[in-house]
Design a protein around this motif. Structure first.
Motif, PDB file in Angstrom:
ATOM      1  N   PHE A 101       0.813  -1.235   0.000  1.00  0.00           N
ATOM      2  CA  PHE A 101       0.000   0.000   0.000  1.00  0.00           C
ATOM      3  C   PHE A 101       0.839   1.274   0.000  1.00  0.00           C
ATOM      4  CE2 PHE A 101       0.577  -1.410   4.308  1.00  0.00           C
ATOM      5  CZ  PHE A 101       0.133  -2.705   4.269  1.00  0.00           C
ATOM      6  N   ASP A 161       0.278   4.167  -0.927  1.00  0.00           N
ATOM      7  CA  ASP A 161      -0.379   5.462  -0.666  1.00  0.00           C
ATOM      8  C   ASP A 161      -0.615   5.723   0.816  1.00  0.00           C
ATOM      9  OD1 ASP A 161      -2.041   3.285  -0.708  1.00  0.00           O
ATOM     10  OD2 ASP A 161      -3.818   4.430  -1.293  1.00  0.00           O
ATOM     11  N   LEU A 162      -0.220   4.794   1.680  1.00  0.00           N
ATOM     12  CA  LEU A 162      -0.511   4.955   3.104  1.00  0.00           C
ATOM     13  C   LEU A 162       0.591   5.752   3.802  1.00  0.00           C
ATOM     14  CD1 LEU A 162      -2.928   3.683   4.541  1.00  0.00           C
ATOM     15  CD2 LEU A 162      -1.367   1.973   5.434  1.00  0.00           C
ATOM     16  N   PRO A 163       0.211   6.745   4.607  1.00  0.00           N
ATOM     17  CA  PRO A 163       1.267   7.487   5.301  1.00  0.00           C
ATOM     18  C   PRO A 163       1.976   6.609   6.323  1.00  0.00           C
ATOM     19  CG  PRO A 163      -0.917   8.222   6.031  1.00  0.00           C
ATOM     20  CD  PRO A 163      -1.127   7.252   4.921  1.00  0.00           C
TER      21      PRO A 163
END
Lengths: 428, 496
Positions: B490, B492-494
């Motif tokens: 993932f 796009d996960l911070p």
């Protein structure tokens, strides 16, 4: 260490301990499921953190990665007339209490705020945290704990599957009551994402009858007289002199004696009447004194939040749940053998004990033997340095068959043991 | 018609051997084998379904329960536990190839401990039997299902029974402190005691309401409460169910949690009045009984508030009980509502959904349409405080398709409860009755998680199979972990 939810910038990336530690901050349940699916596949254990105020509770474990769920916050549904509130698991308790207060309602289990006790004043207690630790305040004796108020939830299990249980109504027996199971599981079964809780009207008035100078035996006997009368009470505690002296309520600290307290709540005509009746009933035990709303609330908040043991954080603190009528015997066994301070809530059924810092095993052996000798119960080490929380069983050890069942229950939710592993028992 | 799991022919062929083994564990009359005597156990409160069990065993000690379960587990024999057999959802319906394990001989009160406000009882003690043992001291056991004269504490735990006072005083789950139980393997465990909560997972909480699928309870510690010093009831009649519903909402909004708050619709009012002569008004659409308990000044004060709220909502009848006898008369009609409806029709089918209170008028109106569609009458009694609705569908089992139509009507009502944000069952349990409707409330992942929990207790699915879940538990399959290593992490996960 970089605390999830508090990092100002994405450059705050690693812990001081281990360059391989990562914290994943998720914005919704689906993202949480993605992280957990990955962690399950890679067998990378996750520490689940919401507001972070109770990270010091439970066994000290070395968990690699952190799942920061603080983004799962906000009240999504609150209809006072239905007595139900639904909110994201990481919704701060103060936000929930504000919303309820505006409608003259409350979380009736009176969740304790343990930040001062645990030294986490700069963190935020959340609904999910309170539920996961199954906390309950002085009203536990009549109003129950978190377990008695969680109606339903959405969560992600250790397989990364989103699932739900229960509902949004106060009476429901459809399927197993998994809401009970997640209360007090310390995040070891699933990651809660949304919770529905029962809420109740806030009592109009609160009064407390105080009795001064009773020893443990006579103090608890007085409380039992009150509890076994028909004059509904909502809380009852006994503070030995050394503890009462630390109260911020002048009439309590100024008594220079032990203080026994019994709370009455309800509509004004009712509390006035019952206070009179209880006063008559308890007068035989000693001098009584009635305190009003403001002082009454302040006193019970101190008791609820265990503030009497917050100043000296070098002392390990235990929480003992015992048969109320046996409470004084348990305390006496402990006091005879250890340098310990203690006070009683729940009419004697809850003992908070602070042990001198130099006692080996934080007194675990003595405490657990005392509990077992007087009708049984359980002792939980609520505050202690990491070293002690790694070497002393923080939660009451379980008999073999129960321990094996507990491990199977864990496996049924989290077969790869990646969710807060070891937080309550080794291997769970 | 519901399908139960196919009987295992191999087990049926071993019947004589199983009986001999059970007789060695429970001597004398404790094993019932004859066809005539087994028939006494062929059904429970859901009488539309009948099935004589393979054999009935009535142990009287925990050691016997343990030995019976161990034998059944080791020999792959199914077991159906049974208390008093008052379940309205078929929770104790026997199976042709299963041992029926009756707990009727566990009928002793072991310890009354008023200092700790609790009692230790065996599971076969009746609900009312607990109160009877302590009422001379002013104490009682709070959950009060309407079958309380007959139903047992063990059955109450299995079903998490409620009653008319549970909004204020809680369900069974809020009033039980501890249990001794036997796992299907024969292992005996104790959970809780005379103290609150327990170390580790709240297994007491999950046992409560598990409908006999997880273990067999052999001892119970219940919480006792002191009886309130006074109680009064008010009888309120409204021209519409909407007005009655608004009054209920206003009472709650005023911060009042009554000891009991019950509503009846016109057909239920008429049936009850004809049966009991409680002097109910007959020209109203909704009758509300509100009971307040506590000290007299509190009851008087709140009764005034409620009377004013009732007037504001257009109540056409308002009568406050002036004596204990009158209070009991107000309740007599409500408590007799089921048999009263039974007089109007050869048979009735009692449903048990819970709805958000505010949806009551909508639900009643949709129910009237369904009543026309199915050509069957329905009367409604409603635990108005907690949204638990008991529609009573009237039918005649001797008419060709009426049972079938009643069941279809009932299923539609429960689907409606779920549709408006409620649930399939508030207090009667899923049993066999609502088993096949579980997927209206839960998806596959929800049900799989529940089934996996079942596997933790009973991996061979021997305890009460065919109840609660539309599919039999397949633990081996459910336990598999599908691993997808090396998937994209993932991006796009911070991360921090």
């Amino acid at each position: 260490m970089c605390i999830a939810g508090r990092c100002a910038s994405p450059t705050c990336r690693v812990s001081e301990r281990d360059a391989n530690v990562e914290a994943f901050r998720v914005a919704d349940a689906k993202q949480a499921a993605d992280v957990i699916s990955w962690a399950a596949a890679e067998e990378r254990p996750l520490e689940i953190v919401g507001g972070g105020s109770k990270r010091g509770l439970g066994r000290a474990t070395q968990v690699g990665n952190m799942l920061d769920v603080s983004g799962l916050s906000g009240i999504s549904d609150y209809e006072p007339g239905e007595l139900v509130l639904t909110a994201g698991a990481a919704t701060p308790i103060p936000d929930i209490e504000r919303a309820l207060d505006a409608e003259r309602q409350m979380l009736a289990f009176e969740p304790p705020d343990l930040r001062a006790l645990l030294g986490s004043e700069d963190r935020t207690p959340t609904l999910g945290g309170v539920v996961s630790c199954n906390l309950g305040g002085p009203r536990r004796v009549t109003g129950g704990a978190a377990r008695d108020h969680l109606l339903g939830f959405h969560a992600v299990n250790g397989r990364g599957e989103l699932f739900k249980s229960g509902g949004k109504v106060v009476k429901n027996v459809t399927g197993y009551d998994l809401s009970k199971l997640v209360c007090g599981a310390y995040g070891t079964l699933c990651v809660l994402t949304e919770l529905s809780v029962k809420v109740l009207p806030r009592p109009e008035t609160s009064r407390t009858i105080l009795l001064f100078g009773l020893d443990d035996i006579t103090g608890l006997a007085a409380l039992m007289d009150g509890m076994n009368s028909a004059h509904e009470y909502s809380a009852c505690a006994h503070l030995p002199q050394v503890v009462a002296g630390r109260s911020k309520v002048p009439v309590v600290s100024g008594a220079a004696a032990s203080v026994t307290a019994l709370r009455i709540e309800g509509p004004a005509p009712s509390t006035e009447f019952r206070a009179g009746k209880l006063n008559d009933l308890l007068r035989g035990h000693g001098r009584t004194h009635l305190i009003d709303d403001t002082d009454s609330r302040a006193l019970w908040a101190e008791i609820r939040d265990v503030l009497y043991f917050s100043a000296d954080r070098s002392r390990p603190v235990w929480r003992l749940s015992v048969a109320p009528a046996q409470g004084h015997k348990v305390a006496s066994d402990i006091a005879r053998q250890l340098d310990a301070e203690y006070f009683f809530d729940w009419g004697g059924g809850l003992l908070w004990v602070a042990i001198a810092a130099d006692v080996a095993d934080a007194g675990a052996q003595v405490l657990r033997t005392a509990v077992a000798a007087h009708g049984g119960g359980h002792a939980t080490l609520m505050r202690a340095p990491e070293g002690l929380r790694a070497s002393v069983p923080v939660f009451e050890p379980l008999p073999d068959a129960l321990a094996a069942l507990t491990a199977r229950v864990k496996e049924s939710f989290d077969p790869r043991r990646i969710l807060n592993p070891g937080r309550i028992y080794a291997g769970v | 018609m519901l399908l139960m799991p196919d009987p295992d022919q191999e087990v049926l062929s071993r019947r004589a051997q199983i009986i001999t083994a059970l007789q060695a564990i429970v001597p004398g009359e404790g094993v019932i084998t004859s066809e005539v005597e087994r028939r006494a156990y062929e059904t429970d409160g859901l009488t539309a379904y009948r099935q004589p069990p393979l054999v009935v065993v009535l142990p009287s000690t925990t050691a016997q329960v343990s030995a019976v379960l161990r034998y059944c587990h080791d020999n792959n024999v199914r077991v159906v536990p049974r208390g008093a057999g008052t379940s309205l959802s078929g929770g104790a319906l026997p199976l042709e190839d299963a041992v029926l394990l009756g707990l009727g001989k566990f009928n002793r009160i072991l310890d009354i401990d008023l200092a700790n406000r609790c009692a230790v009882v065996q599971p076969g003690v009746t609900n009312l039997g607990v109160t009877a043992a302590v009422q001379h001291e002013g104490f009682y056991y709070a959950p009060d299902p309407s079958s309380q004269i007959a139903c047992t504490i063990g059955g109450n735990i299995a079903e998490n029974s409620g009653g008319v006072h549970c909004l204020k005083y809680g369900l069974t789950t809020n009033n039980v402190l501890g249990i001794e139980m036997v796992l299907v393997t024969g292992e005996v465990i104790r959970i809780g005691g005379k103290f609150v909560d327990q170390a580790g997972y709240d297994l007491l909480g999950v046992m409560t309401g598990s409908e006999g699928l997880l273990g067999v309870i052999t001892e119970v510690t219940v919480r006792l409460k002191k009886k309130a010093s006074s109680a009064r009831a008010i009888l309120l009649g409204f021209p519409t169910s909407e007005a009655g519903g608004r009054c209920v909402a206003d009472i709650i909004a005023a911060g009042i949690i009554p000891g009991g708050m019950e509503m009846m619709d016109r057909p239920a009012i008429h049936a009850a009045e004809a049966f009991v002569h409680a002097d109910y008004p007959l020209d109203v659409e909704a009758l509300l009984i509100v009971e307040l308990d506590g000290c007299a000044p509190e009851v008087d004060h709140l009764m005034d508030v409620i009377e004013k709220l009732a007037m504001k909502n257009g109540a056409v009848t308002s009568r406050v009980s002036k004596s204990e006898a009158e209070r009991e008369l107000f309740w007599a009609g409500r408590k007799a509502a089921f048999p009263a409806v039974g007089r109007l029709s050869p048979d009735y089918y009692c449903m048990d959904g819970t709805i958000p209170r505010k949806t009551l008028p909508q639900v009643l109106s949709r129910m009237r349409e369904m009543s026309d569609k199915y050509g069957l009458r329905v009367a409604n009694v409603f635990h108005a405080g907690d949204g638990n609705l008991h529609p009573l569908i009237m039918y005649d089992a001797n008419k060709a398709d009426e049972l079938h139509r009643a069941e279809e009507f009932g299923a539609d009502i429960l689907r409606l409860c779920v549709e408006v944000g409620g649930v399939l069952t508030g207090e009667h349990g899923v049993g066999v009755e609502k088993r096949d409707l579980m997927d209206t409330m839960f998806n596959e992942d929800d049900l799989n998680q529940q089934q996996r929990l079942k596997c933790a207790f009973d991996p061979r699915a021997l305890l009460n199979p065919g109840k609660v879940f539309p599919q039999l538990c397949r633990c081996a399959e459910l336990g598999r972990v599908h691993v997808h290593r090396g998937q994209v992490r993932f991006p796009d996960l911070p991360r921090f």
